[in-house]
Scaffold this motif. Sequence first.
Motif, PDB file in Angstrom:
ATOM      1  N   ALA B  89       0.830  -1.217   0.000  1.00  0.00           N
ATOM      2  CA  ALA B  89       0.000   0.000   0.000  1.00  0.00           C
ATOM      3  C   ALA B  89       0.862   1.264   0.000  1.00  0.00           C
ATOM      4  O   ALA B  89       0.613   2.207  -0.758  1.00  0.00           O
ATOM      5  CB  ALA B  89      -0.947  -0.006   1.200  1.00  0.00           C
ATOM      6  N   GLY B  90       1.883   1.285   0.853  1.00  0.00           N
ATOM      7  CA  GLY B  90       2.708   2.488   0.968  1.00  0.00           C
ATOM      8  C   GLY B  90       3.452   2.807  -0.313  1.00  0.00           C
ATOM      9  O   GLY B  90       3.442   3.951  -0.804  1.00  0.00           O
ATOM     10  N   LEU B  91       4.108   1.787  -0.867  1.00  0.00           N
ATOM     11  CA  LEU B  91       4.888   1.992  -2.091  1.00  0.00           C
ATOM     12  C   LEU B  91       3.991   2.445  -3.247  1.00  0.00           C
ATOM     13  O   LEU B  91       4.395   3.278  -4.068  1.00  0.00           O
ATOM     14  CB  LEU B  91       5.613   0.680  -2.445  1.00  0.00           C
ATOM     15  N   TYR B  93       1.253   4.313  -3.049  1.00  0.00           N
ATOM     16  CA  TYR B  93       1.034   5.759  -2.896  1.00  0.00           C
ATOM     17  C   TYR B  93       2.271   6.545  -3.325  1.00  0.00           C
ATOM     18  O   TYR B  93       2.176   7.573  -3.997  1.00  0.00           O
ATOM     19  CB  TYR B  93       0.704   6.111  -1.437  1.00  0.00           C
ATOM     20  N   GLU B  94       3.457   6.044  -2.931  1.00  0.00           N
ATOM     21  CA  GLU B  94       4.680   6.777  -3.253  1.00  0.00           C
ATOM     22  C   GLU B  94       4.927   6.826  -4.763  1.00  0.00           C
ATOM     23  O   GLU B  94       5.348   7.855  -5.305  1.00  0.00           O
ATOM     24  CB  GLU B  94       5.877   6.132  -2.541  1.00  0.00           C
ATOM     25  N   HIS B  97       2.451   9.047  -6.656  1.00  0.00           N
ATOM     26  CA  HIS B  97       2.827  10.446  -6.407  1.00  0.00           C
ATOM     27  C   HIS B  97       4.084  10.834  -7.179  1.00  0.00           C
ATOM     28  O   HIS B  97       4.140  11.897  -7.817  1.00  0.00           O
ATOM     29  CB  HIS B  97       3.036  10.643  -4.903  1.00  0.00           C
ATOM     30  N   ALA B  98       5.092   9.957  -7.163  1.00  0.00           N
ATOM     31  CA  ALA B  98       6.355  10.251  -7.865  1.00  0.00           C
ATOM     32  C   ALA B  98       6.117  10.418  -9.369  1.00  0.00           C
ATOM     33  O   ALA B  98       6.818  11.177 -10.033  1.00  0.00           O
ATOM     34  CB  ALA B  98       7.369   9.136  -7.611  1.00  0.00           C
ATOM     35  N   ASP B 102      -1.326  11.760  -8.843  1.00  0.00           N
ATOM     36  CA  ASP B 102      -2.233  11.856  -7.695  1.00  0.00           C
ATOM     37  C   ASP B 102      -3.680  12.151  -8.098  1.00  0.00           C
ATOM     38  O   ASP B 102      -4.621  11.650  -7.489  1.00  0.00           O
ATOM     39  CB  ASP B 102      -1.771  12.971  -6.734  1.00  0.00           C
ATOM     40  N   GLU B 103      -3.844  13.008  -9.099  1.00  0.00           N
ATOM     41  CA  GLU B 103      -5.203  13.424  -9.475  1.00  0.00           C
ATOM     42  C   GLU B 103      -5.864  12.473 -10.467  1.00  0.00           C
ATOM     43  O   GLU B 103      -7.051  12.616 -10.773  1.00  0.00           O
ATOM     44  CB  GLU B 103      -5.176  14.844 -10.070  1.00  0.00           C
TER      45      GLU B 103
END
Lengths: 250, 250
Positions: B89-91, B93-94, B97-98, B102-103
């Motif tokens: 999950a964390g990766l 999101y990262e 974003h990178a 995001d949108e």
Amino acid sequence: MKKIFVVGLGPGNLSQMTNRALEALEKSDVIAGYTVYIDLIKDRFKGTQMISTAMKKEADRCNLAVDEAVKGKTVSMVCSGDAGVYGMAGLMYEIVHARGLDEDVEIEVIPGITAACSGAAVLGAPLIHDFTVISLSDLLTPWELIEKRLECAAVGDFSICLYNPSSIKRYDYLQKACDILLKHREPENVAGYVQNIGREGETGIITDLKTLRDTKVDMFTTVFIGNSKTKNINGKMVTPRGYKEVEGSK
Amino acid sequence: MKKIFVVGLGPGNLSQMTNRALEALEKSDVIAGYTVYIDLIKDRFKGTQMISTAMKKEADRCNLAVDEAVKGKTVSMVCSGDAGVYGMAGLMYEIVHARGLDEDVEIEVIPGITAACSGAAVLGAPLIHDFTVISLSDLLTPWELIEKRLECAAVGDFSICLYNPSSIKRYDYLQKACDILLKHREPENVAGYVQNIGREGETGIITDLKTLRDTKVDMFTTVFIGNSKTKNINGKMVTPRGYKEVEGSK
């Protein structure tokens, strides 16, 4: 051998219960639990005998369940979240043992999704790395031990998940907990909280530790404090694990 | 808005997956994951496009999943246990974003039952009170930080669950971890471990901290160290919560 299942229902509605949990309930002659959890499942298991008791009557509830098992009935004791995280699994083992029934009653614990995991999913990924789970309720635990654990969790730079952060009597416990954490963490440390996980009105809020300190939350709230590296990524709370591919790319 | 589910499958076989997880997989055009997890589900989702990558290729796997989402496909990234505890999950999101998405790409994390909870259920109720989860893998985390967290967990008298306790390269890490814990805990502190949780060959062993120190475990093992009050009750590992009814009765 008589049988008791201690079953974690997961958060809120039953779509987050496992099939293993569902099968245990289907096999049971009796389902016991706190009134609110019995209400969640009684429509689905209409023919099944239900035993519900009030909050803080955990030992009575276990004893009633054991009484039914001793009669030869298959019994499920239901808990919200996971049966093994502030749930009924431990007390059930203790009561069966105290009654000298170790050889007569088999206990099977069926895990469910605890609020640390279901709440984390609402906020993003705050617990993706090493974390602690601490209850702020001092009903059964001396407050000094809770303070010591908060201190250790802060010093170890764990992500922290707080259960039972507040109640009417303990209205300032979250503030006291944050004050301990703030001795070792920056005021800007990312934090968040989730209300009504998996239920109507589910709300996740991302904030920081100093704002959390002055926030009033109720007993249906689960609180998250990130570690010192946790980020707010576009309104989600994300703790990095350290993958070079993404950290190099920023 | 494009959609990526990050889905926790729970332990071992699929009976411990939630319906919410199942529904996400049914809605998906593409399912991505580590080869071993894809093998678990591919028979059930025969018409669905599968993307599997090797271990340690987590960033590649996320990028491939994002590529498919960008094309307009609904994608599920599957993880064993919980998606939010040492999961993807964390990766995800990262990486979203990178890549500046995001949108465009919405991520929904669907929790599953993590090994701390499923392993605890096998052993009894070791995590029924405050606990910490620590990974002994130093692939992405400096060993000094792992040591500090072990020290803090020991001093705070938490129950402790260790993930990734060992591997061929890290054959002595569990021993090193136990040596740190033994500075603050009695050698008789109740401990245990579970191999192959939810799979064929599932085995739970209850022991004590000094014996655990000299035990060889593999990477498919989850280790539990109780707090100082944890008991061995008839072969089960049970941490008391402090209910006076049972403690008075002994």
